[in-house]
Design a protein around this motif. Sequence first.
Motif, mmCIF file in Angstrom:
data_model
loop_
_atom_site.group_PDB
_atom_site.id
_atom_site.type_symbol
_atom_site.label_atom_id
_atom_site.label_comp_id
_atom_site.label_asym_id
_atom_site.label_seq_id
_atom_site.Cartn_x
_atom_site.Cartn_y
_atom_site.Cartn_z
ATOM 1 N N GLN A 32 0.833 -1.204 0.000
ATOM 2 C CA GLN A 32 0.000 0.000 0.000
ATOM 3 C C GLN A 32 0.866 1.253 0.000
ATOM 4 N N ASP A 33 1.959 1.238 0.733
ATOM 5 C CA ASP A 33 2.868 2.389 0.775
ATOM 6 C C ASP A 33 3.502 2.646 -0.591
ATOM 7 N N ARG A 34 3.915 1.585 -1.301
ATOM 8 C CA ARG A 34 4.514 1.755 -2.626
ATOM 9 C C ARG A 34 3.486 2.309 -3.621
ATOM 10 N N ALA A 35 2.269 1.815 -3.545
ATOM 11 C CA ALA A 35 1.228 2.322 -4.432
ATOM 12 C C ALA A 35 0.952 3.797 -4.145
ATOM 13 N N ALA A 36 0.949 4.167 -2.872
ATOM 14 C CA ALA A 36 0.725 5.573 -2.515
ATOM 15 C C ALA A 36 1.848 6.460 -3.043
ATOM 16 N N ILE B 56 1.271 7.141 -6.691
ATOM 17 C CA ILE B 56 0.227 8.159 -6.871
ATOM 18 C C ILE B 56 0.829 9.559 -6.708
ATOM 19 N N ASP B 57 1.672 9.732 -5.679
ATOM 20 C CA ASP B 57 2.316 11.039 -5.467
ATOM 21 C C ASP B 57 3.171 11.435 -6.662
ATOM 22 N N PHE B 58 3.908 10.484 -7.222
ATOM 23 C CA PHE B 58 4.729 10.782 -8.392
ATOM 24 C C PHE B 58 3.854 11.173 -9.587
ATOM 25 N N ALA B 59 2.716 10.517 -9.741
ATOM 26 C CA ALA B 59 1.818 10.839 -10.854
ATOM 27 C C ALA B 59 1.233 12.236 -10.708
ATOM 28 N N ARG B 60 0.841 12.600 -9.504
ATOM 29 C CA ARG B 60 0.297 13.948 -9.300
ATOM 30 C C ARG B 60 1.379 15.009 -9.537
ATOM 31 N N ALA B 61 2.604 14.711 -9.106
ATOM 32 C CA ALA B 61 3.704 15.652 -9.326
ATOM 33 C C ALA B 61 4.014 15.802 -10.813
ATOM 34 N N ALA B 62 3.750 14.740 -11.603
ATOM 35 C CA ALA B 62 4.021 14.793 -13.042
ATOM 36 C C ALA B 62 2.907 15.486 -13.815
ATOM 37 N N GLU C 72 9.799 7.741 -13.363
ATOM 38 C CA GLU C 72 9.803 7.673 -14.832
ATOM 39 C C GLU C 72 8.491 7.097 -15.345
ATOM 40 N N LEU C 73 7.977 6.078 -14.668
ATOM 41 C CA LEU C 73 6.711 5.458 -15.050
ATOM 42 C C LEU C 73 5.584 6.472 -14.999
ATOM 43 N N ALA C 74 5.528 7.270 -13.936
ATOM 44 C CA ALA C 74 4.461 8.262 -13.782
ATOM 45 C C ALA C 74 4.534 9.325 -14.879
#
Length: 448
Positions: free
Chosen positions: A8-12, A15-21, A81-83
């Motif tokens: 759950q922590d890794r998934a969270a 999500i943070d990286f995606a929002r930052a991107a 990079e994925l995000a």
Amino acid sequence: MLSPTAAQDRAAALIDFARAAGADAADAVYSGSSSESVAVRLGNLEDVERSEAEHLDLRVFCGRRSASIGSSDLSDAALKELAARAVDMARAAPDDQYAGLADQELLFKGPFPELDVADPRELSPTDLRERALAIEDAARAVPGVTNSEGGHASLSARNFALVTSHGFAGSFGGTMHGVSATAIAGEGGNMQRDYAWRIAHHLEDLPALEELGRLAGQRAVRRMNPGRVKSGPMPVVFDPRVGGSLISHLCGAISGNAIARRASFLLGKEDEQIFAPTISIHDDPLRQRGLSSRPFDGEGLATAPRALVQDGRLTGWLMDSAAARQLGAAPTGHAVRGAGGSPGVGTSNVHLAAGEVSLAELIADIEEGVFVNELIGHGVNGVTGDYSRGASGFRIVKGEIAGPVAEFTVAGNLLDMFRQLSVANDLEWHRSLNVPTIRVDGMTVAGD
């Protein structure tokens, strides 16, 4: 494999990286698994396998544009990079008016129910080998069994986590024990094979290995010297180990995605009587130790027991959020997540309620029919309901199960089959889709 909390922590973090991107919204799914299995054949060790896998899948939204991408590299650098790549892909995607996360007010707030799907007991490779040998030995000991395709024992574990950018975070894990044996009877050109298997979250829920192995051997011997069945209309009786496939066609046809695409033979049948009033079918994702139990669905919505068919009447469609938006309805908590991409629609622990008569009573009035215990091929049209599959099994003559038969076809239309469907009282409970013996009158059998 990460623990449910670490997953759950890794998934969270993703999500943070995606929002930052630059993503407007996102969800991330972690799926991790480990498994170990041992196969034996003719008393000798044949194969030992161990595998571990984990994957993070990301879905991002830029307005109504979305994209999905995944990775098995869970490092911060790889996830950043994925995000970024996912956001670039979403910006280039076409608009989808139905795309989006589930409505925030519908998210499951918890607490998550305890479903008892994890067994803390561990088995060594030696333990698994002994179990595989025991089930194969029991199958080979049946008179008439001449060979074996082996015994198999396995243990696996899985952890799952879902995190969304609008407030949902949840995870759960489970284990699975499995055993199987495949026996061969006869020799030369007159040989038959059959099998028996069982899986369960808890080791103690499996039957005795000797009992299961013996069943595999007996099934193979019973199939020896099959005859041919005459062609014509007649009742067809489905063994529980194949009868569940009839109900799986129903589950696929009531998917909101199929209805929205107008690709279901049940289109326009919502709330209609499609079975006899004695037939009820239920889905229970919260069943204790159920093989497909889950505390929340693939979008973070609560799951709950539901009647799919009540007193023969269809109760409606199963929907994720996208299908619900297309159909102007509410999601039903049936979203499921696979390896990447958007959610689909799926059931959990489904059962067709038992009838009131025994198998002997169910077939007592059949002058000429067939009892099917194996189905072959995939001749089912989900749009029209036309059904035609190869089969093998046994003749039914004057209300009694007679000799084995093979190389015949059973055909009909699922709507007609549902209307003519009746059931015995021998409901089995060891699959994700559990049914009693099913009888369908008026099918077409093509043999000689």
